[in-house]
Design an enzyme around this catalytic site. Structure first.
Site, PDB file in Angstrom:
ATOM      1  N   HIS A  46       0.804  -1.221   0.000  1.00  0.00           N
ATOM      2  CA  HIS A  46       0.000   0.000   0.000  1.00  0.00           C
ATOM      3  C   HIS A  46       0.840   1.275   0.000  1.00  0.00           C
ATOM      4  O   HIS A  46       0.294   2.371  -0.101  1.00  0.00           O
ATOM      5  CB  HIS A  46      -0.950   0.009   1.200  1.00  0.00           C
ATOM      6  CG  HIS A  46      -1.985  -1.075   1.159  1.00  0.00           C
ATOM      7  ND1 HIS A  46      -2.869  -1.224   0.112  1.00  0.00           N
ATOM      8  CD2 HIS A  46      -2.267  -2.088   2.012  1.00  0.00           C
ATOM      9  CE1 HIS A  46      -3.665  -2.267   0.342  1.00  0.00           C
ATOM     10  NE2 HIS A  46      -3.318  -2.812   1.485  1.00  0.00           N
ATOM     11  N   GLN A 148       0.612 -12.718   6.562  1.00  0.00           N
ATOM     12  CA  GLN A 148      -0.413 -11.930   7.236  1.00  0.00           C
ATOM     13  C   GLN A 148      -1.692 -12.726   7.402  1.00  0.00           C
ATOM     14  O   GLN A 148      -2.188 -13.370   6.468  1.00  0.00           O
ATOM     15  CB  GLN A 148      -0.685 -10.646   6.455  1.00  0.00           C
ATOM     16  CG  GLN A 148       0.420  -9.624   6.665  1.00  0.00           C
ATOM     17  CD  GLN A 148      -0.048  -8.215   6.375  1.00  0.00           C
ATOM     18  OE1 GLN A 148       0.052  -7.761   5.252  1.00  0.00           O
ATOM     19  NE2 GLN A 148      -0.569  -7.528   7.390  1.00  0.00           N
ATOM     20  N   GLU A 150      -5.358 -11.994   8.049  1.00  0.00           N
ATOM     21  CA  GLU A 150      -6.192 -10.796   7.950  1.00  0.00           C
ATOM     22  C   GLU A 150      -7.501 -11.081   7.208  1.00  0.00           C
ATOM     23  O   GLU A 150      -8.018 -10.215   6.517  1.00  0.00           O
ATOM     24  CB  GLU A 150      -5.422  -9.640   7.294  1.00  0.00           C
ATOM     25  CG  GLU A 150      -4.686 -10.005   6.017  1.00  0.00           C
ATOM     26  CD  GLU A 150      -3.814  -8.869   5.472  1.00  0.00           C
ATOM     27  OE1 GLU A 150      -3.849  -7.757   6.019  1.00  0.00           O
ATOM     28  OE2 GLU A 150      -3.098  -9.104   4.485  1.00  0.00           O
ATOM     29  N   ASP A 176      -7.490  -4.864   7.758  1.00  0.00           N
ATOM     30  CA  ASP A 176      -8.081  -5.785   6.791  1.00  0.00           C
ATOM     31  C   ASP A 176      -8.919  -6.840   7.493  1.00  0.00           C
ATOM     32  O   ASP A 176      -9.987  -7.211   6.997  1.00  0.00           O
ATOM     33  CB  ASP A 176      -6.990  -6.462   5.946  1.00  0.00           C
ATOM     34  CG  ASP A 176      -6.681  -5.655   4.700  1.00  0.00           C
ATOM     35  OD1 ASP A 176      -7.623  -5.266   4.008  1.00  0.00           O
ATOM     36  OD2 ASP A 176      -5.496  -5.391   4.445  1.00  0.00           O
TER      37      ASP A 176
HETATM   38  C1  3PY Z   1      -3.938  -4.174   8.150  1.00  0.00           C
HETATM   39  O1  3PY Z   1      -4.168  -3.700   9.264  1.00  0.00           O
HETATM   40  O2  3PY Z   1      -4.801  -4.631   7.420  1.00  0.00           O
HETATM   41  C2  3PY Z   1      -2.581  -4.217   7.668  1.00  0.00           C
HETATM   42  O3  3PY Z   1      -2.256  -5.019   6.838  1.00  0.00           O
HETATM   43  C3  3PY Z   1      -1.629  -3.225   8.151  1.00  0.00           C
HETATM   44  O4  3PY Z   1      -1.509  -2.190   7.220  1.00  0.00           O
END
Ligand code: 3PY
Length: 252
Positions: A46, A148, A150, A176
């Site tokens: 991002h 990640q 998320e 996310d």
């Molecule tokens: C989120 O919080 O979704 C992230 O990946 C950090 O930018």
């Protein structure tokens, strides 16, 4: 210094980092030279950062003993290769939903015979302070594979993901996560998903990490048991500080 985040985490030191979204040497050098950080997230997902920026940014970090971690835009083999060949001390891959995703990501991060990473280490050793020929032998043991968590499926599969060999860090993207689960940020379900991910990482002997918007959030997450946090973003800090100064002259 040849300090790496992997060493720090292995020695049970907390990982304290920040999010870099600006390209160019000025901001990264100003922030890593503060001291206190042991990692910096170079955000190719991002941030306004492209893959040809990774090399300069990684080496700016290394000069101050800060481990450069690159977040790639998507789970793609060539993106991991670009980041690692630039000298990242670890690659963060967003949106890991399943153990199968995790195994694929590990494979792309490791040289054969463990994985499928292509060979081209001409520039990777700089940010470790080692010669080209010395980098490949150490790479697999030195680099961090970070995924990640998320999404709802990521959390539902988190115990299996954590157990995948070669995954070092489960990194929660709380923003996310809230959007993808369609639950309020900070609400009960959101906090439960975060706690489940923390527990799964620790049960598998892995590092539990989370993005934080500010130091207060980060301190709370460390207190909760997280091993690694990012405390703020460059652009967040700059815009908030400027807003506060504007407010002092009656502008908002
Ligand atoms: C989120 O919080 O979704 C992230 O990946 C950090 O930018």
């Amino acid at each position: 210094a040849n300090a790496t985040l992997k060493n720090a985490l292995t020695n049970k030191e907390k990982g304290v980092g920040f999010w870099l979204t600006f390209p160019g040497p000025t901001v990264v050098r100003s922030l890593v030279s503060l001291g206190g950080f042991n990692w910096c997230l170079i955000d190719g997902e991002h941030g306004q950062i492209g893959d040809t920026d990774y090399f300069e940014l990684a080496n700016a970090c290394r000069q101050y003993g800060v481990s450069p971690i690159v977040r790639i835009p998507n789970a793609e083999e060539y993106m991991i290769k670009r980041a690692l060949d630039s000298g990242a001390h670890g690659v963060m891959t967003p949106m890991c939903h399943t153990a199968e995703d995790a195994r694929k990501i590990v494979s792309w991060n490791k040289y054969p015979p463990t994985g499928t990473r292509g060979y081209g280490p001409m520039f990777s050793g700089h940010s470790f302070g080692v010669a080209e020929n010395d980098y490949p032998a150490e790479a697999d043991a030195t680099l961090l594979v970070i995924v990640q968590i998320e999404s709802r499926s990521g959390v539902e599969n988190v115990e299996e993901i954590a157990k995948v060999d070669g995954i070092d860090v489960l990194f929660i993207g709380p923003y996310d996560l809230s959007k993808q689960m369609n639950v309020p940020f900070g609400g009960e379900e959101h906090q439960a998903a975060i706690a489940r991910t923390l527990a799964a990482a620790h049960a598998a002997g892995k590092t539990a990490a989370i993005f934080c918007a500010n130091g207060e959030q980060a301190a709370q997450r460390l207190e909760q048991g997280f091993d690694m946090v990012s405390i703020a973003t460059d652009v967040g800090v700059i815009t908030q500080a400027m807003q506060a100064e504007l407010a002092k002259v009656g502008q908002s």
